[in-house]
Design an enzyme around this catalytic site. Sequence first.
Site, PDB file in Angstrom:
ATOM      1  N   HIS A 119      58.497  37.317  43.169  1.00 52.82           N
ATOM      2  CA  HIS A 119      59.482  36.790  42.233  1.00 52.82           C
ATOM      3  C   HIS A 119      60.585  37.841  42.099  1.00 52.82           C
ATOM      4  CE1 HIS A 119      55.853  34.453  40.483  1.00 52.82           C
ATOM      5  NE2 HIS A 119      56.440  33.767  41.449  1.00 52.82           N
ATOM      6  N   GLU A 142      61.571  40.118  39.070  1.00 54.40           N
ATOM      7  CA  GLU A 142      60.556  41.037  38.546  1.00 54.40           C
ATOM      8  C   GLU A 142      60.704  42.382  39.262  1.00 54.40           C
ATOM      9  OE1 GLU A 142      56.923  38.776  38.983  1.00 54.40           O
ATOM     10  OE2 GLU A 142      57.762  37.120  37.822  1.00 54.40           O
ATOM     11  N   HIS A 178      53.810  42.276  40.040  1.00 57.61           N
ATOM     12  CA  HIS A 178      54.648  41.308  39.345  1.00 57.61           C
ATOM     13  C   HIS A 178      55.113  41.848  37.999  1.00 57.61           C
ATOM     14  CE1 HIS A 178      54.100  37.523  41.721  1.00 57.61           C
ATOM     15  NE2 HIS A 178      53.069  38.212  42.190  1.00 57.61           N
ATOM     16  N   GLU A 181      50.425  42.844  36.585  1.00 61.34           N
ATOM     17  CA  GLU A 181      51.531  42.373  35.767  1.00 61.34           C
ATOM     18  C   GLU A 181      52.034  43.518  34.887  1.00 61.34           C
ATOM     19  OE1 GLU A 181      52.984  39.539  35.948  1.00 61.34           O
ATOM     20  OE2 GLU A 181      51.566  38.111  36.832  1.00 61.34           O
TER      21      GLU A 181
END
Length: 376
Positions: A167, A170, A260, A336
């Site tokens: 993504h 990010e 991410h 994350e």
Amino acid sequence: MLTLSTAFDSGAIEVIDLSDHANIRLNLRADNASAFKQWFHFRLAGTAFRECVVHIENAGQSAYPGGWDGYSARASYDGVEWFCVPTEYENGVLTIRHQPQRDVIYYAYFEPYSWERHLQMLGHAQYSPDCVVRELGQTVDGRPLDMLRIGTPETGKRKVWIIARQHPGETMAEWCAEGVIGSLLDPQHAVGRALLNKAVFYVVPNMNPDGAVRGNLRTNAAGTNLNRAWQTPSMETSPEVFLVRQAMEETGVDAFFDMHGDESIPHNFVAGCDDNPSFSEHQRELEEAFKRLWVAVSPDFQTEYGYGPSQFGPETLTLATNWVGDRFGCLAFTLEMPFKDTANHPEPDVGWNGERSLQLGASMLTALNGVIDRLR
């Protein structure tokens, strides 16, 4: 005169009204071939010593409106040093209030990671005798999709795959990957040296070059969310995943990490592949051991907060971590990191940023070193 520009790498915003510095009206711009929107990056000129009030009026229609609560926009005068500025969210509008001390300033959703820095990192890395840069193929827009092989392949060595920035908005993910790469290539880094005696690393630091340069939040130039394309990728709509999967089949995978950023949760955490029907007791033991080790070596990592069970439902095996964990039966994690500051260890002046992401990536190697002999 107040002016705004997005005509640079990862620039993205739409102008409604620039006539009054105390009421600058903007909209988030959607990805080029998708409705996803949340990333912004723009330059204001003519601002010096006047308070600028920037209203992003469609923030409530963004991909993750829950991410605005407790969030601070980032700003920079030179594109190198970034800092947090006062930001509030109310009635669907994100408002930035800031009095710049220079005539030109940049604002962004998060500290950018430029395509130029990406290319420079690759160039610097290949000076090391331990690193080979391999172009796996090209993206929809014709940019190179590059992989770094760090370490010398030998019989018995573990194969560790790390990918980042599926993504593109990010950006903390590529900062984190740089931390891993730098530590592995540092001849004075004891953990890096130890790991390269036992493993070969295959690192794709930017899985989505087109989306990164275009200023997309979540998709590539064809409008594909790459982290939902792992079961059935194609060279037409998701060549990045197709090419990486092909390379994985050539090398095999003993451990996998996908980096991410998360819009809403103000913590660093990992999500494994325990929702997979094929999830094994060996994978569970590796996951638990790895998390215990990382908590012990990095105060910025924690396991109390994260995603709940069955977070992705029927999409589960379309995600990179789940597909790789299922295909290779290996340790597989999604890391994350927050767009907000970390709640446990906040740094209000800069928030969670590129440097902290870089250091988190370096610390991950210490945890990996503790399980490297148990991967298979």
